[in-house]
Design an enzyme around this catalytic site. Structure first.
Site, short mmCIF file in Angstrom:
data_model
loop_
_atom_site.label_atom_id
_atom_site.label_comp_id
_atom_site.label_asym_id
_atom_site.label_seq_id
_atom_site.Cartn_x
_atom_site.Cartn_y
_atom_site.Cartn_z
N SER A 112 1.09 -1.15 -0.11
CA SER A 112 0.13 0.17 -0.57
C SER A 112 0.73 1.05 -0.07
O SER A 112 1.61 2.01 -0.71
CB SER A 112 -0.95 -0.21 1.16
N ARG A 126 -3.49 6.03 20.98
CA ARG A 126 -3.90 4.05 20.86
C ARG A 126 -3.02 3.27 20.29
O ARG A 126 -1.32 4.48 19.48
CB ARG A 126 -4.94 3.54 20.16
N PRO A 127 -2.58 1.91 20.83
CA PRO A 127 -1.54 1.08 20.04
C PRO A 127 -1.40 1.06 18.93
O PRO A 127 -2.75 0.93 18.07
CB PRO A 127 -1.26 0.55 20.66
N THR A 182 0.29 -0.80 12.85
CA THR A 182 1.11 -1.46 12.17
C THR A 182 2.38 -0.81 12.21
O THR A 182 3.72 -1.38 11.14
CB THR A 182 0.55 -0.75 10.38
N ARG A 218 0.24 5.77 18.91
CA ARG A 218 -0.62 7.16 18.09
C ARG A 218 -0.73 8.42 19.14
O ARG A 218 -2.15 7.57 19.67
CB ARG A 218 -1.35 6.39 16.99
C1 LIG Z 1 -4.15 6.73 12.09
C2 LIG Z 1 -4.48 5.91 11.42
O1 LIG Z 1 -4.07 6.10 10.23
N1 LIG Z 1 -3.90 4.77 10.95
C3 LIG Z 1 -4.57 3.72 9.95
C4 LIG Z 1 -3.42 3.02 10.00
O2 LIG Z 1 -3.38 1.81 11.05
P1 LIG Z 1 -3.17 2.05 12.45
O3 LIG Z 1 -3.30 0.70 13.19
O4 LIG Z 1 -3.16 3.34 13.50
O5 LIG Z 1 -1.46 2.03 12.09
O6 LIG Z 1 -3.21 1.69 8.76
C5 LIG Z 1 -4.47 1.02 8.55
C6 LIG Z 1 -3.66 0.21 7.45
O7 LIG Z 1 -3.79 0.64 6.31
C7 LIG Z 1 -5.61 1.83 8.20
O8 LIG Z 1 -6.19 1.15 8.34
C8 LIG Z 1 -6.31 3.40 9.24
O9 LIG Z 1 -6.45 3.86 9.49
MG LIG Z 2 -3.87 1.05 0.77
#
Ligand SMILES: CC(=O)N[C@H]1[C@@H](OP(=O)(O)O)O[C@H](CO)[C@@H](O)[C@@H]1O
Ligand SMILES: [Mg+2]
Length: 555
Positions: free
Chosen positions: A68, A519-520, A523, A528
Site C-alpha cells: 500500500s 492507542r497503540p 501497523t 499514536r
Molecule cells: C491513524 C491511521 O491513519 N491509521 C491507519 C493505520 O493503522 P494503525 O493501526 O493506526 O497503524 O493503517 C491502517 C491500515 O492501512 C489504516 O486502516 C488506519 O486507518
Molecule cells: Mg492502501
C-alpha cells in the site's frame, strides 16, 4: 493429508526458509515488511489462502501482493475472503502462527494439519481450492507473487490464477464477482464503473452541461492506481481528468506523493505546484484503496486545503439521504419499507464531521481503527457508509434493500416513468454499481465524488464548505511496550495503564473543544496520539501535552 500430500508440503516449504529473528504479524491490513525478508511469508500466505478456499467449499479467495502506502522497498500481502472483504478476523491468530512457525521438526505441517482438522477442512479432493492473485507495481512483486503461488500449489489440487498487476480493490472486486457467478475480468470492472458513472451523469439535473466539467488533476502516487485510472479514462472517453505521478517520469512510489503523504503531511505532493492553484486535485495511495481530495490555495506556500475521507463520507451521505427522501416521498410510513441508513467512523474522524452528520439526522457509529471493523459494522445497515479520515471507505447496500429498490424502480418505470422518484431510484441503483461493494476503492470513490459534485453543480470549495474541520494534530510516541496500552469505547478510552485516562481528560478539558485519545498502532511500533481543538495552536499544544503524558506513564 495423505503421505504424498504431506511430502509435497514439506518439499515446497523447504524452499522458503523462515528468516531468522523476524516476527510477522497480520496486523491491521495484512503482513508488511522489507520485501527482502518476505518470501517465506508469501509462501505461507499462499497456503492460508488455499485452506481458506477449501474451508469455503472451493470458493475463490484473493491474495494481493502489496504494501500500500509504505516505501517502495517494502512489500506485503492481504488476503480477501469469498465476499471480497478482508480475511475473517477469526483466522488471524492461525495466520500469524503459520507465518512464524519454525521450519524444524515439521512444525509448520503439524500446525496446518491440526488446524485443518479442527476446522473440518478435508484434503480428500472433494473440492478444489482456487486463489486469484494480484500485485501492485513494486519491483519485488513478481518474485513474491511466485512464492505465494508455490504456497497455493503446496496444498495438493489447489489452483492459483495470476491476474497480474492490479489495484487491491480490483482484486477484491473480482473475487466477489467470481463467487457471485458474475463476469469478473478487469474489462468488466471498468465497464461497470464507466457505465454506472455515465448513468449518474445522465441523470443529473444539469446533464446537458457534462462537457463543461472542470479539470481534475490526480496524483497517482507513482503506483498502480495511475496506470489503471488512465485505462478507465480511455474507457470513459472523458478529457477532464489528468493523471500525474504515473511512475513514468522517474518518480518513486509513495515518495513525496500519494494519499497517505498528502493526508498526514498536509503539503503539496511532488508534480503539483503554482499552476494548480484553485484546481480540484486528488491523491491515490500505492494500491489505490485510499483517496483524498485537496486544493492548493496559493502559489507561494506548500500548504494544501485537505478534503479528506470524512468529507467524502459526508458528501456521499448527503446525496444518498436526499435521493432516499425523494424516493420515499408520499409513501405511507406504515406500509413502506424504511431503509436504515448508517454512517461508520473511527475516533480519528474530525469532530466537526461527526457533528455535521448528526445534525443532518444521520445515525453515526464508531468502531476501532481498521477497515475490517468499519466494513463489518456498515454491513449491518440497508445502506452503510464507512470511511476512515485517511480516505479508505465505501458504501454498502444490503441485498434486501437492493431487491426492494429494483422492484420499486420497475414499478415506477411502468407507472411514472421520468418522475423525480424514478430518477432517484435509478441514481441509487447506479451508486450501488459504481461504488465497490467488496472494499474501499479509490477509483470508484473518485468517480462517485465527481458524479455527485456534477449533480450538485458544486466546486471543490463548495463541497469543502459542508462544515469546517476542527484543527487536529497527530503524533507518534515510541515506548518500551505499546501493548501496555489497552483501550475500550472504540479506542477512545484507555483502561490500562491505570490513571492515564483521567490525566488525558484533565488536560483535554483545558482546551476549547479539546478532544484527544491515544492507542497503540496496529501497523507500527508506536503509540499514536490524536488531538483536536478550536485552533491550530491549541490542537498542537494538546497533542504535545498528551504525548508527554504517554512518555511519563510508559516511557
Ligand atoms: C491513524 C491511521 O491513519 N491509521 C491507519 C493505520 O493503522 P494503525 O493501526 O493506526 O497503524 O493503517 C491502517 C491500515 O492501512 C489504516 O486502516 C488506519 O486507518
Ligand atoms: Mg492502501
Amino acid at each position: 493429508m495423505n503421505d504424498e500430500q504431506r511430502s509435497l508440503l514439506l518439499r515446497s516449504a523447504a524452499r522458503f526458509p523462515l528468516p531468522e529473528g523476524m516476527r510477522f504479524s497480520y496486523g491491521t491490513a495484512g503482513f508488511r515488511a522489507d520485501a527482502l525478508v518476505l518470501h517465506s511469508t508469501m509462501f505461507r500466505a499462499g497456503i492460508i489462502a488455499s485452506l481458506r478456499s477449501l474451508k469455503n467449499d472451493g470458493a475463490v479467495i484473493g491474495l494481493m501482493v502489496t504494501a500500500s502506502h509504505n516505501q517502495i522497498t517494502d512489500n506485503g500481502v492481504k488476503i480477501a475472503d469469498p465476499s471480497g472483504g478482508m480475511l475473517s478476523q477469526l483466522w488471524e491468530p492461525f495466520t500469524d502462527a503459520v507465518a512464524n512457525a519454525p521450519d524444524a521438526d515439521h512444525l509448520l505441517r503439524q500446525l496446518i494439519c491440526d488446524f485443518a482438522e479442527k476446522e473440518g477442512i478435508s484434503f480428500d479432493g472433494s473440492c478444489r481450492a482456487e486463489v486469484l492473485m494480484g500485485r501492485d507495481t513494486r519491483p519485488s512483486g513478481e518474485s513474491l507473487l511466485e512464492a505465494a503461488k508455490e504456497g497455493v500449489n503446496a496444498i495438493a489440487g489447489s489452483a492459483a490464477t495470476d491476474m497480474g498487476v492490479l489495484t487491491a480493490p480490483q482484486l477484491h472486486w473480482m473475487v466477489r464477482a467470481r463467487n457471485r457467478g458474475e463476469k469478473a475480468s478487469e474489462v468488466h470492472y471498468f465497464e461497470q464503473l464507466a457505465g454506472s458513472f455515465r448513468c449518474l451523469i445522465d441523470l443529473a439535473p444539469n446533464h446537458g452541461q457534462k462537457s463543461t466539467i472542470s479539470k481534475l488533476v490526480v496524483d497517482g502516487a507513482n503506483g498502480v492506481g495511475a496506470e489503471k485510472l488512465e485505462l478507465l479514462i480511455k474507457m470513459l472517453d472523458v478529457s477532464f481528468i489528468e493523471v500525474r505521478n504515473n511512475g513514468k517520469g522517474g518518480g518513486i512510489l509513495n515518495e513525496g506523493v500519494g494519499a497517505d503523504y498528502v493526508q498526514k503531511e498536509r503539503v503539496v505532493p511532488d508534480g503539483f505546484g503554482g499552476d494548480d492553484v484553485g484546481i480540484r486535485c486528488a491523491s491515490l495511495d500505492g494500491d489505490a484503496d485510499r483517496l483524498v481530495y485537496f486544493m492548493i490555495p496559493s502559489a507561494s506556500g506548500k500548504d494544501i486545503i485537505l478534503v479528506d475521507g470524512d468529507k467524502m463520507l459526508s458528501l456521499f451521505a448527503l446525496f444518498i439521504k436526499d435521493q432516499l427522501s425523494v424516493l420515499l416521498q408520499g409513501d405511507v410510513k406504515d406500509n413502506s419499507f424504511q431503509p436504515r441508513l448508517g454512517v461508520v467512523q473511527t475516533a480519528y474522524a474530525n469532530g466537526a464531521s461527526t457533528d455535521y452528520l448528526k445534525r443532518s439526522g444521520l445515525e453515526v457509529i464508531f468502531t476501532p481503527t481498521g477497515v475490517k471493523y468499519l466494513h463489518e459494522k456498515a454491513a449491518e445497515y440497508d445502506i452503510g457508509i464507512y470511511f476512515e479520515a485517511n480516505g479508505h471507505g465505501t458504501v454498502l447496500f444490503s441485498k434486501c434493500f437492493l431487491s426492494w429498490l429494483e422492484a420499486r424502480s420497475n414499478e415506477l418505470s411502468s407507472n411514472s416513468a421520468g418522475s423525480d422518484q424514478q430518477r432517484a431510484a435509478l441514481r441509487l441503483m447506479a451508486v450501488s454499481k459504481l461504488i465497490n461493494q467488496a472494499i474501499g476503492d479509490a477509483l470508484s470513490g473518485l468517480l462517485l465524488v465527481e458524479a455527485i459534485l456534477f449533480h450538485m453543480g458544486w466546486s471543490i470549495s463548495q463541497w469543502n464548505e459542508l462544515y469546517h474541520d476542527l484543527p487536529s494534530r497527530q503524533l507518534k510516541v515510541k515506548v518500551k511496550d505499546r501493548t501496555a496500552v489497552v483501550t475500550t469505547n472504540a479506542e477512545t478510552t484507555v483502561v490500562k495503564p491505570p490513571g492515564i485516562q483521567e490525566a488525558i481528560n484533565v488536560v483535554s478539558a483545558k482546551y476549547p473543544r479539546g478532544r484527544s485519545f491515544i492507542r497503540p498502532s496496529g501497523t507500527e511500533d508506536v503509540i499514536r496520539v490524536y488531538a483536536e481543538a478550536s485552533t491550530k495552536d491549541y490542537a498542537d499544544g494538546l497533542a504535545k501535552s498528551i504525548a508527554e503524558l504517554v512518555e511519563s506513564y510508559l516511557g
